[in-house]
Design an enzyme around this catalytic site. Sequence first.
Site, PDB file in Angstrom:
ATOM      1  N   CYS A 125       0.869  -1.191   0.000  1.00 47.40           N
ATOM      2  CA  CYS A 125       0.000   0.000   0.000  1.00 47.40           C
ATOM      3  C   CYS A 125       0.897   1.229   0.000  1.00 47.40           C
ATOM      4  O   CYS A 125       2.060   1.146  -0.403  1.00 47.40           O
ATOM      5  CB  CYS A 125      -0.973  -0.022   1.176  1.00 47.40           C
ATOM      6  SG  CYS A 125      -0.191  -0.015   2.808  1.00 47.40           S
TER       7      CYS A 125
ATOM      8  N   ARG B 244      -3.326  -0.697   5.375  1.00 47.92           N
ATOM      9  CA  ARG B 244      -3.907  -1.779   4.575  1.00 47.92           C
ATOM     10  C   ARG B 244      -2.988  -2.986   4.405  1.00 47.92           C
ATOM     11  O   ARG B 244      -3.396  -4.125   4.669  1.00 47.92           O
ATOM     12  CB  ARG B 244      -4.323  -1.244   3.188  1.00 47.92           C
ATOM     13  CG  ARG B 244      -5.498  -0.301   3.231  1.00 47.92           C
ATOM     14  CD  ARG B 244      -5.652   0.484   1.945  1.00 47.92           C
ATOM     15  NE  ARG B 244      -4.559   1.444   1.778  1.00 47.92           N
ATOM     16  CZ  ARG B 244      -4.419   2.254   0.740  1.00 47.92           C
ATOM     17  NH1 ARG B 244      -5.301   2.208  -0.252  1.00 47.92           N
ATOM     18  NH2 ARG B 244      -3.415   3.103   0.677  1.00 47.92           N
TER      19      ARG B 244
ATOM     20  N   ASP C  71      -8.279   3.923   0.944  1.00 45.59           N
ATOM     21  CA  ASP C  71      -7.321   4.340   1.964  1.00 45.59           C
ATOM     22  C   ASP C  71      -8.095   4.750   3.226  1.00 45.59           C
ATOM     23  O   ASP C  71      -8.866   5.710   3.196  1.00 45.59           O
ATOM     24  CB  ASP C  71      -6.534   5.531   1.393  1.00 45.59           C
ATOM     25  CG  ASP C  71      -5.527   6.089   2.380  1.00 45.59           C
ATOM     26  OD1 ASP C  71      -5.532   5.657   3.552  1.00 45.59           O
ATOM     27  OD2 ASP C  71      -4.746   6.952   1.964  1.00 45.59           O
TER      28      ASP C  71
HETATM   29  P1  4NP Z   1      -1.818   2.748   4.058  1.00 39.86           P
HETATM   30  O1  4NP Z   1      -2.544   4.052   4.644  1.00 39.86           O
HETATM   31  O2  4NP Z   1      -1.275   3.138   2.712  1.00 39.86           O
HETATM   32  O3  4NP Z   1      -2.936   1.767   3.965  1.00 39.86           O
HETATM   33  O4  4NP Z   1      -0.751   2.357   5.039  1.00 39.86           O
HETATM   34  C1  4NP Z   1      -1.955   5.301   4.687  1.00 39.86           C
HETATM   35  C2  4NP Z   1      -1.091   5.623   5.706  1.00 39.86           C
HETATM   36  C3  4NP Z   1      -0.550   6.901   5.767  1.00 39.86           C
HETATM   37  C4  4NP Z   1      -0.868   7.840   4.804  1.00 39.86           C
HETATM   38  C5  4NP Z   1      -1.727   7.512   3.779  1.00 39.86           C
HETATM   39  C6  4NP Z   1      -2.263   6.244   3.722  1.00 39.86           C
HETATM   40  N1  4NP Z   1      -0.343   9.139   4.899  1.00 39.86           N
HETATM   41  O5  4NP Z   1      -0.696   9.991   4.055  1.00 39.86           O
HETATM   42  O6  4NP Z   1       0.461   9.427   5.791  1.00 39.86           O
END
Ligand code: 4NP
Length: 154
Positions: free
Chosen positions: A7, A13, A121
């Site tokens: 991700c 995720r 997300d």
């Molecule tokens: P992930 O979620 O990609 O599912 O781990 C996110 C975690 C952090 C951020 C965006 C999505 N962020 O913008 O910091």
Amino acid sequence: MKILMVCLGNICRSPLAEGILKSKVDTTKITVESAGTGSSHIGQQPDKRSRAIAKKHQISIDDQVARKFTVADFDAFDLIYAMDGANYRNIIRLARNEADKQKVKLILNELFEGENLDIPDPYYGGEMGFQTVYKMLNEACFVIANNLHTDDER
Ligand code: 4NP
């Protein structure tokens, strides 16, 4: 067989996808890891909301540590599952050849073939988002695990 879940942050995720798939396969035969296409959360433990929803389903992802996806992952893994289209494109951009590209798949295409749907997300949303993400990943990982078992029997 080695499978990588990817991700953006590797804190919401893909750590859940890693934990869920591990719970459905023989981890002495199948390696499952996760990584992020972004750098913002390298070294961090999964988001507490992901840890909570995992724990609710008797899965611990507490020991995972976020890391960034690298080109070497194309050599180390057989299958690379992207959680959404943006991450899919970011991984494909790093591919060195057609063989690298062939390893990359959108995880929800395991459930909805050819529809190119995203695992949303959940980072800026509430707990509900994490429940939805868990449910989608659980169903996709059920299909992935079943396909791996079928491959075993061939
Ligand atoms: P992930 O979620 O990609 O599912 O781990 C996110 C975690 C952090 C951020 C965006 C999505 N962020 O913008 O910091």
